[in-house]
Motif scaffolding. Structure first.
Motif, PDB file in Angstrom:
ATOM      1  N   TRP A   5       0.852  -1.197   0.000  1.00  0.00           N
ATOM      2  CA  TRP A   5       0.000   0.000   0.000  1.00  0.00           C
ATOM      3  C   TRP A   5       0.886   1.243   0.000  1.00  0.00           C
ATOM      4  CZ3 TRP A   5      -2.433   2.372   4.903  1.00  0.00           C
ATOM      5  CH2 TRP A   5      -3.362   3.368   4.572  1.00  0.00           C
ATOM      6  N   SER A   6       0.838   2.018  -1.049  1.00  0.00           N
ATOM      7  CA  SER A   6       1.745   3.164  -1.171  1.00  0.00           C
ATOM      8  C   SER A   6       1.329   4.363  -0.332  1.00  0.00           C
ATOM      9  CB  SER A   6       1.836   3.581  -2.647  1.00  0.00           C
ATOM     10  OG  SER A   6       0.590   4.092  -3.111  1.00  0.00           O
ATOM     11  N   TRP A   7       0.028   4.565  -0.147  1.00  0.00           N
ATOM     12  CA  TRP A   7      -0.472   5.825   0.416  1.00  0.00           C
ATOM     13  C   TRP A   7      -0.038   6.052   1.858  1.00  0.00           C
ATOM     14  CZ3 TRP A   7      -3.370   7.847   4.325  1.00  0.00           C
ATOM     15  CH2 TRP A   7      -3.888   9.135   4.144  1.00  0.00           C
ATOM     16  N   ALA A   8       0.145   4.992   2.635  1.00  0.00           N
ATOM     17  CA  ALA A   8       0.418   5.135   4.070  1.00  0.00           C
ATOM     18  C   ALA A   8       1.616   6.051   4.333  1.00  0.00           C
ATOM     19  CB  ALA A   8       0.666   3.766   4.698  1.00  0.00           C
ATOM     20  N   ASP A  60      -1.001  11.072  -1.284  1.00  0.00           N
ATOM     21  CA  ASP A  60      -1.800  11.177  -2.507  1.00  0.00           C
ATOM     22  C   ASP A  60      -0.996  11.052  -3.801  1.00  0.00           C
ATOM     23  OD1 ASP A  60      -3.940  11.550  -0.849  1.00  0.00           O
ATOM     24  OD2 ASP A  60      -4.316  13.642  -1.395  1.00  0.00           O
ATOM     25  N   ASP A  61       0.179  11.666  -3.830  1.00  0.00           N
ATOM     26  CA  ASP A  61       0.950  11.671  -5.082  1.00  0.00           C
ATOM     27  C   ASP A  61       1.431  10.285  -5.494  1.00  0.00           C
ATOM     28  OD1 ASP A  61       0.590  14.364  -5.360  1.00  0.00           O
ATOM     29  OD2 ASP A  61       2.530  14.933  -4.518  1.00  0.00           O
ATOM     30  N   SER A  62       1.378   9.332  -4.563  1.00  0.00           N
ATOM     31  CA  SER A  62       1.795   7.967  -4.903  1.00  0.00           C
ATOM     32  C   SER A  62       0.739   7.214  -5.694  1.00  0.00           C
ATOM     33  CB  SER A  62       2.125   7.183  -3.632  1.00  0.00           C
ATOM     34  OG  SER A  62       0.944   6.856  -2.904  1.00  0.00           O
ATOM     35  N   THR A  80       4.133   4.269  -9.772  1.00  0.00           N
ATOM     36  CA  THR A  80       4.307   3.866  -8.373  1.00  0.00           C
ATOM     37  C   THR A  80       3.501   2.613  -8.069  1.00  0.00           C
ATOM     38  OG1 THR A  80       4.671   6.172  -7.725  1.00  0.00           O
ATOM     39  CG2 THR A  80       4.115   4.609  -5.971  1.00  0.00           C
ATOM     40  N   THR A  81       2.313   2.527  -8.629  1.00  0.00           N
ATOM     41  CA  THR A  81       1.496   1.334  -8.404  1.00  0.00           C
ATOM     42  C   THR A  81       2.186   0.095  -8.972  1.00  0.00           C
ATOM     43  OG1 THR A  81      -0.533   2.649  -8.444  1.00  0.00           O
ATOM     44  CG2 THR A  81      -0.753   0.273  -8.774  1.00  0.00           C
ATOM     45  N   GLY A 110      -8.607   8.532  -5.586  1.00  0.00           N
ATOM     46  CA  GLY A 110      -8.281   9.297  -6.774  1.00  0.00           C
ATOM     47  C   GLY A 110      -7.774   8.483  -7.943  1.00  0.00           C
ATOM     48  N   TRP A 111      -7.779   7.166  -7.823  1.00  0.00           N
ATOM     49  CA  TRP A 111      -7.283   6.327  -8.916  1.00  0.00           C
ATOM     50  C   TRP A 111      -8.065   6.538 -10.209  1.00  0.00           C
ATOM     51  CZ3 TRP A 111     -10.983   3.234 -10.969  1.00  0.00           C
ATOM     52  CH2 TRP A 111     -12.061   2.869 -10.155  1.00  0.00           C
ATOM     53  N   ASP A 112      -9.328   6.929 -10.072  1.00  0.00           N
ATOM     54  CA  ASP A 112     -10.180   7.081 -11.255  1.00  0.00           C
ATOM     55  C   ASP A 112      -9.687   8.183 -12.179  1.00  0.00           C
ATOM     56  OD1 ASP A 112     -10.899   8.751  -9.087  1.00  0.00           O
ATOM     57  OD2 ASP A 112     -12.850   9.164  -9.962  1.00  0.00           O
TER      58      ASP A 112
END
Length: 641
Positions: free
Chosen positions: A308-311, A315-317, A322-323, A343-345
């Motif tokens: 999980w990048s967001w932790a 947001d910018d991840s 990055t995913t 915000g992935w959409d």
């Protein structure tokens, strides 16, 4: 014959009711006879109960009853009948949680009551070796909807009792009006009549201690036809009382807040785990009395770890490149999931998400996508939103997700505990289950056993978790004590998405816990999908034995034992998966300590990873048997046998 307890200030009242010669009171024991519940109707024609452990009063004489808009079941009651004791048993399997194959065994009696108008209400009592449970039933049938305006259930603890309580937040307070989200700090070791700092009472599970007896109070089997409740100390009764949600906690203006339903109708179970701390910590009452699983088609439900990048990166991840890195990270760590946050959409877009699904599939990783629960209960702008508000839109979205190959959803920012909001949770879970989508609720209520009913419910936040540590230093300062409370409180029965474990650095935060403390959290906290906060750069700095340990940790357990601990101070928990035991220990206090633990139930050597005396880490062989666990201040360890 029946057993009756007549004592304390109510002696005269109970004698008056007994002297009529009618059976107005009764008792029920646990199978091992260590717990007893006395109950009945007193001379004032009010329902009551009392709980004893080893013949000592645990819950003194306390009120029972409901008030409906059309009928009062809190006074002018008479006993129509009291059933004979019968044994109830249930054996079931949990796909997530502290134990897999569980057997519930209890004795049951039902108090059949009539009010002044001859209308009927039953109170069902169950007493098991680890606790007491009771619920209300309206057995009659109605064509019209009935409305409950008040519940009189109270818990009359002795004045000497201490409590560990999490405050209920003020509805529509907090960031973007997101409360209540069960994200306050516990008040620990406070008087039972302590005033909530927010003024809205206390949430479940609430923990109490008097002498050598611990009691955890909660509720389970919460269906669409009742609101979630919480506790508030009632000065008039000098007892904790069950209370309904705040007026704002509804799905939409005019939607159901307090309970409403046609008859017949049953309330959720009120549950009290009772015993020594080990008995309470190992109790499964929260799922024992939950509704049974609605399906056996559960092959798609696979507990596991998620990257999980967001932790850490925020947001910018949430972007394509990055995913891909975090999909590779999950693959390298042998974790089955990767979560893509808000915000992935628009940050990634549908076409690129489809590419990421294919990329992840090649690496044996499945994706979980974030959603905003939407509605007008908050002002959060994060998207995607408005996808689950109606049956038509839910079905469309979940079908699309399944067809695309998405494994699960993280749905955030709910708006409270009113009956209409509880029904919304159920609607989401049912629709997601139909389309084989795993669910994680965030900014949400306590699940109250839903993970048994809907096996696709993997976890729920409902806690002040890691993201708050990453926001504010004062939260990081309080985190070790907070974490040492959670196995005895919030995480006692229900899965908890704390999103733990930072082994390296948290930007702009001085983490107080040691690296070994952090390493312990993924096996201490219960969550069907365990989203880990550490990022690839931080993991790359750890020794191979730490990385290899993290490549093979379960997210669901066959058996759990509490080996040592005290709420808010420390905890040592043993969890078994198959033939492998994981022993987890954390120290919530800023002082070095040792705890005696008994590992005699383990039959082979293992290893321990802990804080090094001079280096960051230390690993060595450990043998079964009685031993001493040593902790640094805010330190921890993991063992694996």
């Amino acid at each position: 014959m029946y057993k009756m307890y007549c004592g304390g200030a109510l002696l005269a009242l109970l004698m008056a009711s007994c002297s009529t010669g009618s059976k107005t009171n009764d008792s029920l024991n646990s199978p091992d006879n260590n717990l007893t519940v006395d109950f009945g109707v007193n001379a004032k024609q009010q329902a009551w109960y009392l709980v004893k452990r080893n013949s000592q009063v645990v819950i003194d004489t306390s009120s029972l009853g409901l008030v409906r808009k059309d009928a009062d079941f809190s006074k002018a009651l008479k006993v129509a009948d009291i059933s004979e004791s019968e044994k109830v048993e249930d054996t079931y399997t949990m796909l997530t949680g502290k134990a897999k194959d569980i057997t519930y065994s209890a004795n049951q009696k039902t108090l059949h009551l009539e009010n002044a108008g001859g209308q009927k209400m039953d109170i069902v009592f169950n007493v098991s070796n680890d606790g007491v449970a009771f619920k209300y039933k309206f057995p009659e049938t109605s064509g019209d909807v009935k409305y409950i305006t008040d519940e009189k259930t109270a818990y009359n603890f002795k004045s000497s009792t201490k409590a560990w309580l999490q405050p209920m937040s003020k509805a529509k307070s907090g960031w973007e009006g997101c409360n209540p989200a069960y994200e306050e700090y516990y008040q620990m070791d406070v008087p039972v009549n302590a005033t909530s700092p927010i003024g809205e009472g206390w949430i479940y599970p609430a923990l109490f201690k008097d002498g050598d007896t611990w009691v955890s109070v909660s509720e389970t089997e919460l269906g669409s036809n009742y609101c979630a409740t919480h506790l508030k100390y009632d000065e008039a009764e000098k007892a904790m009382k069950v209370v309904f949600p705040q007026p704002e906690e509804v799905f939409a203006k005019g939607a159901a807040l307090n309970p409403e339903s046609k008859l017949p109708w049953e309330t959720p179970w009120r549950i009290l785990a009772i015993g020594d701390l080990q008995t309470v910590a190992q109790s499964t009452l929260g799922t024992d009395l939950a509704d049974k699983a609605v399906t056996t088609d559960v092959a798609f439900v696979q507990p596991g770890i998620s990257s999980w990048s967001w932790a850490i990166l925020k947001d910018d991840s949430v972007n394509y490149d990055t995913t891909k890195q975090f999909i590779d990270y999950a693959h390298q760590m042998k974790w089955p999931y990767c979560l893509i946050d808000a915000g992935w959409d628009w940050r990634i877009g549908i076409d690129k998400i489809k590419e990421l699904v294919a990329y992840a599939k090649e690496r044996n990783v499945k994706l979980i996508l974030w959603y905003n629960s939407a509605g007008d209960w908050n002002t959060v702008k994060y998207t995607p939103k408005d996808r689950f508000l109606t049956e038509e839109s839910r079905e469309k979205e979940f079908k699309w997700l399944h067809d695309m190959g998405i494994a699960g959803v993280k749905i955030d920012f709910f708006g409270g505990d009113g009956q209409s909001m509880i029904a919304y949770y159920h609607d989401i879970l049912k629709s997601a289950l139909k389309h084989k989508i795993l669910v994680n609720f965030h900014g949400a209520t306590l699940p109250r056993g839903w993970q048994r009913t809907y096996p696709n419910l993997m976890t729920a936040e409902a806690i002040k978790g890691f993201e708050f540590i990453s926001f504010e230093q004062n939260v990081a300062d309080a985190a070790p004590q907070h974490c040492a409370m959670l196995p005895f409180g919030r995480n006692l029965y229900d899965p908890m998405d704390f999103t733990p474990m930072s082994l390296d650095v948290i930007p702009n935060i001085n983490r107080r816990s040691t690296a070994a403390f952090e390493l312990a959290l993924p096996t201490l906290f219960l969550s069907g999908v365990q989203h880990l906060a550490e990022i690839p750069e931080g993991m790359a700095k750890q020794p191979d034995y730490v990385v290899n340990y993290l490549k093979d940790i379960p997210a669901a357990w066959d058996e759990t034992k509490l080996l040592a601990g005290y709420p808010g101070k420390d905890v040592v928990m043993a969890r078994r998966k198959g033939t492998t035991w994981y022993i987890t220990g954390i120290n919530g206090e800023n002082k070095a300590k040792t705890l005696d633990i008994d590992l005699s139930f383990i039959k082979k050597d293992g290893f321990i990873i802990t804080d090094g005396a001079t280096d960051k880490w230390e690993s060595k062989t450990v043998k079964p048997g009685k031993t001493t666990a040593s902790f640094k201040p805010y330190g921890g360890f993991v063992m694996k046998f």
